[in-house]
Scaffold this motif. Structure first.
Motif, PDB file in Angstrom:
ATOM      1  N   UNK A  92      38.542  21.203  71.038  1.00 29.87           N
ATOM      2  CA  UNK A  92      38.243  19.934  71.715  1.00 29.87           C
ATOM      3  C   UNK A  92      39.393  18.941  71.620  1.00 29.87           C
ATOM      4  N   UNK A  93      40.001  18.807  70.452  1.00 32.05           N
ATOM      5  CA  UNK A  93      41.050  17.801  70.269  1.00 32.05           C
ATOM      6  C   UNK A  93      42.280  18.118  71.109  1.00 32.05           C
ATOM      7  N   UNK A  94      42.687  19.373  71.117  1.00 33.87           N
ATOM      8  CA  UNK A  94      43.887  19.705  71.898  1.00 33.87           C
ATOM      9  C   UNK A  94      43.592  19.689  73.393  1.00 33.87           C
ATOM     10  N   UNK A  95      42.364  20.020  73.766  1.00 36.84           N
ATOM     11  CA  UNK A  95      41.982  19.932  75.171  1.00 36.84           C
ATOM     12  C   UNK A  95      42.151  18.499  75.672  1.00 36.84           C
ATOM     13  N   UNK A  96      41.677  17.538  74.879  1.00 35.29           N
ATOM     14  CA  UNK A  96      41.792  16.135  75.293  1.00 35.29           C
ATOM     15  C   UNK A  96      43.247  15.682  75.309  1.00 35.29           C
ATOM     16  N   UNK A  97      44.041  16.190  74.365  1.00 32.93           N
ATOM     17  CA  UNK A  97      45.461  15.819  74.356  1.00 32.93           C
ATOM     18  C   UNK A  97      46.156  16.303  75.616  1.00 32.93           C
ATOM     19  N   UNK A  98      45.946  17.565  75.987  1.00 32.10           N
ATOM     20  CA  UNK A  98      46.590  18.115  77.185  1.00 32.10           C
ATOM     21  C   UNK A  98      46.112  17.373  78.426  1.00 32.10           C
TER      22      UNK A  98
END
Length: 420
Positions: free
Chosen positions: A51-57
């Motif tokens: 979830x965290x990296x999805x939002x970052x990208x």
């Protein structure tokens, strides 16, 4: 590896294609690309926890007005997973021109405990950036992110679809599978995946390299059923664990297929589980066996090979040969080979030659990944081109920083050559 900024200065007059490639690749800044990679590596993102990296990208693309979208991924039956891929599109001027898929995965394996430093440090030393997933494959993810951003300013006839997906390292490649399920790949004519290449190739090659295919994989899930008896009188029972051990040993000598490009298949017993009673002959056992396959080794062939092996052993136990459960019958990693005469291969070759001044090495991937779904299941010409490193999936993983930037420029240049 030399500095990518020094490449592309051959002493001949540049062709229009080379000029167009250089115009786009010059938009890719070395330091900005590595800063992005460091940020990605510092985000903990084991599979099923993206979830965290999805939002970052998503936010990175959104900040650059690249109109990203969250693409829902759901698998309720076996894993209960709910997550999101990140998609973005650059529409070309000609609806009849090709559409190219650029793909990378956002997840990593679980954090390895043997790290002697912060596994998410993103430390850079001697041209290497360290961290879990730095090479597999946040280097490739950073590469297509900056390549896609650079392409946004290009005048392309064809279109580009960017996909950053979840769960490549998990059991089923659910993110890529969702792209197929939802018809995203139906819009595409070819695919580029920026997995690390040479380190996982079938043969010893170095970057710049294009990998034009990959072996496939089946996972045997075999049940062995014997007969329980008191452990002090083993002759009165049939030991399922012992028979599973005999079968596992026999698998190591199983004849496998061979292919001119993909090399030989392989077999590796992975796990035996069963028994457990304190003083009883084990009645049941389960055997898991990895089988990497080449073109021509179908599910029917692979099943028949195992059943013939069981028959030849003439075990006392009953044996049922099956395969690991999957979300659907077609969710499997089939082998594929991309024709070197495909326009995508020529376009990426032009990108390599313009960016590096070298001809690319040609190789083939030894294992499996999302590229199998694109190359086999979707039937797309699929090429792997990615930065190299060491210690993939292990402590001390790193990626060569110059190669991350170089791959970004090669991919952007290849897109211009194919779609311009």
């Amino acid at each position: 590896m030399t500095d990518p900024s020094s490449h592309g200065t051959a002493d001949h007059d540049a062709t229009p294609d080379e000029d167009a490639i250089r115009t786009v690749t010059e938009r890719i800044d070395h330091e900005e690309t590595i800063d992005l990679l460091r940020e990605l590596v510092r985000i903990r993102s084991p599979y099923f926890e993206e979830d965290a990296i999805t939002e970052f990208v998503f936010d990175w693309l959104d900040a650059r007005n690249l109109d990203p979208e969250r693409h829902p991924v759901s698998e309720p039956a076996l894993t209960g997973f709910e997550g999101n891929n990140v998609l973005a599109r650059l529409d070309g001027s000609d609806p009849d021109a090709p559409t190219l898929l650029l793909n990378a995965h956002m997840d990593t394996v679980q954090i390895v405990e043997a790290w002697e430093e912060d596994p998410l440090s993103g430390r850079v030393e001697d041209g290497k950036l360290y961290g879990q997933g730095a090479c597999d494959m946040k280097g490739g993810l950073a590469g297509i992110m900056v390549a896609f951003d650079a392409l946004a300013g290009a005048d392309l006839a064809g279109s580009v679809i960017f996909t950053a997906v979840v769960d490549e390292e998990g059991p089923y490649g659910l993110g890529a599978n969702q792209l197929l399920r939802d018809g995203i790949t139906d819009e595409c004519d070819a695919a580029v995946v920026t997995e690390p290449g040479p380190i996982l190739a079938q043969e010893d090659i170095e970057n710049p390299a294009l990998l034009l295919g990959a072996r496939g994989r089946f996972l045997y899930d075999i049940s062995v059923t014997g007969q329980a008896a008191h452990g002090s009188q083993p002759d009165k029972g049939v030991n399922a664990v012992a028979d599973a051990g005999r079968l596992a040993a026999a698998f190591e000598d199983l004849a496998v297929g061979s292919h001119e490009q993909l090399g030989d298949g392989s077999v590796c017993p992975l796990q035996i589980e069963g028994g457990g009673e304190t003083l009883s002959v084990p009645e049941a056992c389960r055997l898991l066996v990895d089988r990497h396959v080449v073109v021509g080794e179908t599910e029917a062939v692979v099943r028949a090979d195992a059943e013939r092996l069981v028959e030849d052993l003439d075990l006392g136990s009953d044996v049922e040969v099956g395969f690991r459960d999957a979300p659907a019958p077609d969710v499997r990693y089939g082998p594929y080979v991309t024709d070197p005469d495909q326009p995508l291969v020529g376009a990426l070759t032009s990108g390599v030659e313009t960016v590096t001044g070298e001809e690319p090495a040609i190789g083939y991937f030894s294992s499996v990944g999302d590229f199998n779904y694109f190359g086999h299941r979707a039937g797309l010409p699929t090429v792997i081109v990615g930065p190299d490193g060491e210690n993939i999936h292990g402590a001390g993983e790193f990626v060569y920083t110059d190669e991350v930037v170089e791959v970004a420029r090669i991919v952007a240049g290849g897109c211009v050559s194919l779609l311009g």
